[in-house]
Design an enzyme around this catalytic site. Structure first.
Site, PDB file in Angstrom:
ATOM      1  N   GLU A 260       0.807  -1.229   0.000  1.00  0.00           N
ATOM      2  CA  GLU A 260       0.000   0.000   0.000  1.00  0.00           C
ATOM      3  C   GLU A 260       0.839   1.278   0.000  1.00  0.00           C
ATOM      4  O   GLU A 260       0.605   2.182   0.789  1.00  0.00           O
ATOM      5  CB  GLU A 260      -0.963  -0.017   1.174  1.00  0.00           C
TER       6      GLU A 260
ATOM      7  N   GLU B 271      -6.302 -11.130  -0.171  1.00  0.00           N
ATOM      8  CA  GLU B 271      -7.230 -10.587   0.829  1.00  0.00           C
ATOM      9  C   GLU B 271      -8.680 -10.576   0.329  1.00  0.00           C
ATOM     10  O   GLU B 271      -9.429  -9.623   0.551  1.00  0.00           O
ATOM     11  CB  GLU B 271      -6.780  -9.186   1.250  1.00  0.00           C
TER      12      GLU B 271
END
Length: 724
Positions: A511, A640
């Site tokens: 991220e 995820e």
């Protein structure tokens, strides 16, 4: 005759579990807080005067209109919890709001020199009302009293939201080692300028008055859970009382609060246990309620409709216990005996541990993974015999959702000792949090995705300080680059030495790209994250602050230098299907490819029923993102993976969403003539209402809270039929 609804509303947790389930990158604003804390204004509802704080069920927080929030917040002094210094606790609370708002919960640490430091609870917690009128959210944050026991817990309103609104707070609990050790009295909260507090009494008191509003509302207690309900659909799981072979449902309507005047007098009832018992059979036949009673598990699930409002008092359904004792480290070193687990468990695992293994459905295309959830060794999923068995039976890849992140591998005391001995760059690490999962993988023939070497969160702030001293000056760029190399080299060396071949891929950086306004630097062309959190009070990305925009390149350089040749290196991010972010990440990956530093892209695949809209079409679709990343020739991991719903009412729609995603992955796979070299899909959870989180309600995964396969499980299994 009117029909009545008995809805059960939903408790959510924003983090510890699942890593990165997020809404679009539009961060709510937050302003700087004042430091004064005047006394709270406490006004019990009606004339009820409970004997103790515990007799109140919630604290109502009201914010004034015409304000944008710079000083609007309430605080709980940590001292009010009466906790022992020197320990790291988990603080949880439940929040409710009838409005779509963002609420920030954070800890204020007060240092001896008067400085304040904030510890955020996964940035902002957003309550999303696409599907529901009301929603309870359960959130938590670490409460580290090992170095500083002073300060406050703060709950903030978002800046820029000038209208008046209210929310409720309840069940403020401090836990240690998975056990509750303290529950805050709600009267200990104090309100700062622009906020006011009211303790709301339990509906059992004679002068209870429903809160005003455009909808008729009533507070509902189900066992120890209290909800605010209104006219809508919902479900309720309860344990029936069986009298002479007939299952009865305990009911107690509070007509003074609800205004209900009609109730069928022909229902079969039994006066037992001090309240009315209504026959489930009668309730079904007279009101047309679809009911299901399983005589083995002793649960009733009802799903009905209401014309106005009802309140019901029942005993809460109890989740079966896992078999005891829990699995030890030595147990992790032994292959799972599935038949033994089925025989000994209090769960009925006859469906979950029989038939085809889910991963075998897709073995011609990609590995199928699941996360090992939990935030410490007392609640990691594989200490449960049942969760360990389901993991080994249905998946051939695993990843820690938390316990391989820097927070869980860095050794503060020994890093400080190294610095005091003269080496500012010698990072100390330990691996006791990660070893059980590695032993489990080794014993059961599973592969592990390493998650994650570098992230701007879940890395302790002391790691960026001179001498590794908390609160010290930031270390220099050169020191931080050397520390990064020290950390990555040691982590890779340990796992490759003691568990060779088990970790097949690493999320090297997590991220590092954002499109949030004011929170990135675009001089390299890929929107390098400089900050995170609320836009009015952003939190610095320490990696960017100390190293600059090249920190991503350095991480991949060191990972390539020390990783075994067959270990694949991935960049991992969320909302990768948002077109602007897709292209920024493409630019980053192109640069890394030019230097032979990256092998794959981890596309976090967390969806709702509405978010992000169509998975197949449009400029923000999953399909366009897969096409863009595939054009680079990289491997893709769909990481995820989650489909969020708020209650069992939406299980069928959830199943279709799961099916649609897997069909897209299969259709676009290179083995079917598509463009995408997709080599892994990983679910970021296994079961609803996670076994080791007390009071936790979440309905995202393939198995329900009794470990029964959900419609989503069968939809995923059947998605392969699209290729027939």
């Amino acid at each position: 005759m009117k029909k009545f609804v008995i809805p059960l509303f939903i408790c959510l947790l924003a983090f510890v579990f699942a890593g990165c389930n997020r809404t679009p990158e539009v961060a709510p604003a937050e302003a700087q807080a004042e430091t004064s804390t005047p006394d709270a204004v406490i006004q019990p509802v009606g004339t009820a005067q409970p004997d103790a704080v515990e007799d109140y069920f919630a604290l109502r927080v009201d914010f004034e209109a015409g304000r944008s929030g710079p000083q609007d917040f309430v605080v709980l002094p940590i001292a009010a919890l009466g906790l022992e210094a020197g320990r790291v606790y988990e603080l949880s609370m439940r929040l409710h709001s009838p409005d779509e708002i963002s609420i920030l919960v954070r800890r204020e640490i007060t240092h001896p020199d008067g400085r304040s430091e904030w510890v955020h609870n996964r940035e902002w917690q957003t309550v999303d009302f696409d599907e529901y009128v009301y929603w309870w959210a359960e959130i938590s944050l670490p409460l580290d009293l090992s170095t500083n026991p002073d300060g406050n817990i703060q709950i903030r309103r978002p800046a820029g939201q000038a209208g008046a609104f209210s929310f409720y707070v309840t069940d403020v609990i401090a836990s240690y080692g998975g056990e509750e050790v303290s529950r805050a009295g709600l009267a200990n909260f104090v309100a700062l300028d622009g906020a006011s507090l009211t303790l709301v009494a339990d509906p059992g008191f004679p002068d209870f008055v429903p809160p005003p509003g455009p909808k008729t509302e009533v507070q509902l207690r189900v066992g120890d859970l209290v909800f605010i309900v209104s006219g809508m659909r919902g479900t309720l799981d309860v344990a029936p009382v069986v009298i002479d072979g007939v299952p009865y449902l305990p009911l107690s309507f509070i007509s003074e609060a609800t205004g209900i005047t009609e109730f069928p007098d022909e229902l079969q009832t039994a006066e037992e246990y001090g309240h009315q018992m209504v026959s489930l059979y009668s309730l079904t036949s007279v009101l047309g309620i679809p009911g299901e009673w399983n005589s083995t598990t002793q649960f009733i699930r009802i799903s009905v409709e209401i014309d106005r409002v009802s309140a019901v008092e029942v005993e809460p359904a109890q989740q079966p216990d896992a078999i005891r004792p829990l699995r030890t480290l030595e147990d992790q070193r032994v292959p799972i005996d599935f038949e033994d687990v089925k025989t000994r468990s209090d769960f009925d695992l006859s469906r979950a541990l029989s038939g085809p293994h889910l991963y075998q459905t897709f073995e011609d295309f990609f590995s199928l993974g699941v996360s090992l959830n939990g935030i410490n060794l007392t609640n990691v999923s594989i200490i449960s015999h049942e969760l360990a068995a389901l993991t080994a039976y249905h998946f051939n890849s695993i990843t820690y959702s938390n316990l391989m992140k820097p927070d869980f591998l860095l050794d503060h005391a020994n890093s400080m000792a190294n610095a005091q001995a003269g080496d500012e760059t010698a990072v100390a690490v330990h691996f006791h949090n990660a070893i059980p999962g590695m032993e489990f993988a080794k014993a059961n023939g599973l592969m592990m995705r390493g998650h994650t070497l570098l992230w701007h969160t879940q890395t302790p702030d002391w790691f960026f300080r001179e001498g590794f001293e908390a609160g010290g000056e930031l270390a220099s760029r050169e020191v931080m680059i050397a520390r990064l190399e020290s950390y990555i080299s040691q982590v890779l060396d340990f796992f490759q030495t003691y568990y060779p071949g088990i970790i097949y891929a690493w999320d090297v950086v997590n991220e590092a790209v954002t499109t949030a306004r004011g929170q990135y630097n675009n001089e390299r062309g890929w929107h390098t994250r400089t900050h995170h959190g609320p836009s009015d009070n952003p939190i610095s990305n320490r990696w960017y602050e100390t190293v600059g925009p090249d920190y991503v390149r350095y991480a991949f350089t060191f990972a390539r230098r020390y990783a075994d040749p067959d270990v694949r290196l991935f960049y991992n991010d969320y909302n990768t299907f948002q077109r602007d972010k897709t292209m920024a990440i493409v630019n980053l990956l192109t640069y890394l490819q030019e230097h032979d530093l990256v092998d794959g892209m981890g596309m976090q695949s967390a969806f709702g029923l509405q978010w992000p809209g169509s998975l197949r079409t449009g400029e923000n679709s999953v399909v366009q993102a897969i096409e863009a990343f595939s054009a680079l020739g990289l491997e893709l991991h769909m990481s995820e993976h989650t489909v969020r719903v708020g209650s069992p009412d939406f299980f069928e729609r959830q199943a279709e969403r799961y099916r649609e995603f897997f069909e897209i992955v299969l259709e676009m796979h290179v083995n079917n003539g598509g463009p995408a070299n997709i080599t892994n899909v990983t679910f970021f959870g296994l079961m609803d209402n996670y076994l080791f989180y007390a009071g936790f309600e979440q309905y995202y995964w393939l198995f329900d809270y009794r470990l029964q396969p959900k419609p989503a499980f069968y939809a995923v299994m059947d998605s392969i039929s699209i290729l027939e």
